[in-house]
Each structure stands twice: as structure tokens, then as C-alpha cells.
Design a protein around this motif. Structure first.
Motif, PDB file in Angstrom:
ATOM      1  N   PHE A  50       0.841  -1.204   0.000  1.00  0.00           N
ATOM      2  CA  PHE A  50       0.000   0.000   0.000  1.00  0.00           C
ATOM      3  C   PHE A  50       0.874   1.250   0.000  1.00  0.00           C
ATOM      4  O   PHE A  50       0.507   2.265  -0.584  1.00  0.00           O
ATOM      5  CB  PHE A  50      -0.953  -0.004   1.201  1.00  0.00           C
ATOM      6  N   ARG A  51       2.020   1.206   0.674  1.00  0.00           N
ATOM      7  CA  ARG A  51       2.940   2.342   0.675  1.00  0.00           C
ATOM      8  C   ARG A  51       3.452   2.595  -0.759  1.00  0.00           C
ATOM      9  O   ARG A  51       3.625   3.747  -1.170  1.00  0.00           O
ATOM     10  CB  ARG A  51       4.116   2.104   1.607  1.00  0.00           C
ATOM     11  N   THR A  52       3.697   1.534  -1.481  1.00  0.00           N
ATOM     12  CA  THR A  52       4.186   1.668  -2.845  1.00  0.00           C
ATOM     13  C   THR A  52       3.122   2.328  -3.712  1.00  0.00           C
ATOM     14  O   THR A  52       3.425   3.210  -4.538  1.00  0.00           O
ATOM     15  CB  THR A  52       4.557   0.293  -3.426  1.00  0.00           C
ATOM     16  N   PHE A  53       1.832   1.919  -3.532  1.00  0.00           N
ATOM     17  CA  PHE A  53       0.747   2.531  -4.290  1.00  0.00           C
ATOM     18  C   PHE A  53       0.578   4.004  -3.927  1.00  0.00           C
ATOM     19  O   PHE A  53       0.186   4.815  -4.755  1.00  0.00           O
ATOM     20  CB  PHE A  53      -0.580   1.822  -4.060  1.00  0.00           C
ATOM     21  N   ALA A  54       0.896   4.354  -2.694  1.00  0.00           N
ATOM     22  CA  ALA A  54       0.736   5.737  -2.244  1.00  0.00           C
ATOM     23  C   ALA A  54       1.999   6.540  -2.505  1.00  0.00           C
ATOM     24  O   ALA A  54       2.094   7.700  -2.091  1.00  0.00           O
ATOM     25  CB  ALA A  54       0.396   5.768  -0.770  1.00  0.00           C
ATOM     26  N   ASP A  55       2.945   5.995  -3.202  1.00  0.00           N
ATOM     27  CA  ASP A  55       4.222   6.619  -3.509  1.00  0.00           C
ATOM     28  C   ASP A  55       4.969   7.028  -2.246  1.00  0.00           C
ATOM     29  O   ASP A  55       5.572   8.103  -2.173  1.00  0.00           O
ATOM     30  CB  ASP A  55       4.040   7.847  -4.436  1.00  0.00           C
ATOM     31  N   LYS A  56       4.925   6.173  -1.284  1.00  0.00           N
ATOM     32  CA  LYS A  56       5.687   6.384  -0.040  1.00  0.00           C
ATOM     33  C   LYS A  56       6.793   5.336  -0.003  1.00  0.00           C
ATOM     34  O   LYS A  56       6.662   4.256  -0.581  1.00  0.00           O
ATOM     35  CB  LYS A  56       4.798   6.255   1.192  1.00  0.00           C
ATOM     36  N   PRO A  57       7.887   5.626   0.687  1.00  0.00           N
ATOM     37  CA  PRO A  57       8.984   4.643   0.747  1.00  0.00           C
ATOM     38  C   PRO A  57       8.586   3.433   1.604  1.00  0.00           C
ATOM     39  O   PRO A  57       7.822   3.545   2.567  1.00  0.00           O
ATOM     40  CB  PRO A  57      10.140   5.408   1.406  1.00  0.00           C
TER      41      PRO A  57
END
Length: 182
Positions: A50-57
Motif C-alpha cells: 500500500f505504501r508503494t501505491f501511495a508513492d511512499k517509501p
């Protein structure tokens, strides 16, 4: 008695069942811990997705301290059961040792009883001879002379006779002195 009732065999059977239960509990604890680890890693992977989808590391969870109260709550009763089973095994081992010691004591008592009865049978004539010899010793005089002395009576008599002689000679000497003094 314990052999007749089969107590030791039953305790050994219970002990084997307890050992099996300990192994099963260990496996259950390991499987539950592995399952919890798998759920944790799956949750971390999902969170990173989910972090990847939210462009978070992405987060490296291996560096973070992990608190899992649910896993501890699930494992706590299993660990308590294992602790109880280990304690039960120790008590069963002690009971088996006590039964072995009891059986050994009974066997030793039987052997001692058989040995004592054998000694009684063998020593019966010897005991009669010893009692006869003891009776002879008690009844025989301790002095080599044929007469029997009681409480040194002859010494008292001899001393008394010496005193009577001394008193008689003392009276004679007194009379002689009285005669000379007149």
C-alpha cells in the motif's frame, strides 16, 4: 503389592503419554509462533504494498521493535501447559523411583528374613551349647580354692582376731604399768 496391582506399569504408561504431550505441545508452540511470524510478515508486505501505491517509501520492519500481544496471548496458555506437563513428568519420575526403592527394600527384607531363618536353624544347637557353657561359668567359683568366700569375711574375721589380741596385750601392758606404779 504394587506389582500385583500393576501400579508401576500404569505410571510408566502415564509418563509416556505425558512425554508425548510435551512433544505435541512443543510442536504446537513452534507452529503457532511460525504462523504468527508468517502473519506478521504478510501484514508488513501488505503495508509496504500500500505504501508503494501511495508513492511512499517502504519500511524495513527488521529494524523496528515488534510488539505482538496477540501472539503472546495465544502462546501463554500453551507455555503454561508445557510447564505443567514437565512438572508432571518430574513427579512421575520421582514416583517410579520411589516404587523401585520400595520394591528393592521389600526384596532386601525378604532376603534378610530368609538369612535370619537360616541362621536360626544353624545356630540352634550352638545356642544351646552356649547357654550350657554360660550356666557352668556362672555357677563355677571364680577362685581356685574349693571354699567359697563371701564379701571377704575371712579378712574381717582375721582383723577382728588381731584387734582382740591387741586389746588383750594392751590390757596386760596396762596392768603391768599399774603394778609398777604402785
Amino acid at each position: 503389592m504394587s506389582e500385583f496391582l500393576g501400579i508401576k506399569k500404569r505410571i510408566l504408561d502415564i509418563r509416556e503419554n505425558v512425554i508425548g504431550a510435551i512433544k505435541t505441545t512443543d510442536k504446537d508452540i513452534a507452529k503457532t509462533a511460525l504462523l504468527a511470524k508468517g502473519f506478521r510478515e504478510a501484514g508488513q508486505t501488505a503495508a509496504n504494498a500500500f505504501r508503494t501505491f501511495a508513492d511512499k517509501p517502504e519500511v524495513d520492519y527488521s529494524q523496528k521493535e515488534q510488539k505482538h500481544p496477540i501472539t503472546k496471548a495465544v502462546l501463554a496458555p500453551m507455555k503454561a501447559v508445557k510447564k505443567m506437563l514437565v512438572s508432571m513428568k518430574l513427579h512421575l519420575d520421582a514416583s517410579i523411583d520411589k516404587l523401585d526403592n520400595l520394591a528393592m527394600n521389600v526384596q532386601l527384607d525378604k532376603e534378610k528374613h530368609i538369612e535370619n531363618t537360616m541362621n536360626l536353624k544353624q545356630t540352634e544347637p550352638e545356642r544351646a551349647e552356649a547357654e550350657r557353657v554360660e550356666a557352668e561359668i556362672v555357677n563355677s567359683p571364680m577362685v581356685a580354692e574349693p571354699q567359697e568366700y563371701q564379701y571377704n569375711a575371712d579378712a574381717f574375721e582375721a582383723r577382728g582376731a588381731d584387734e582382740v589380741k591387741q586389746e588383750a596385750s594392751h590390757k596386760e601392758v596396762s596392768k603391768v604399768r599399774e603394778d609398777k606404779a604402785r
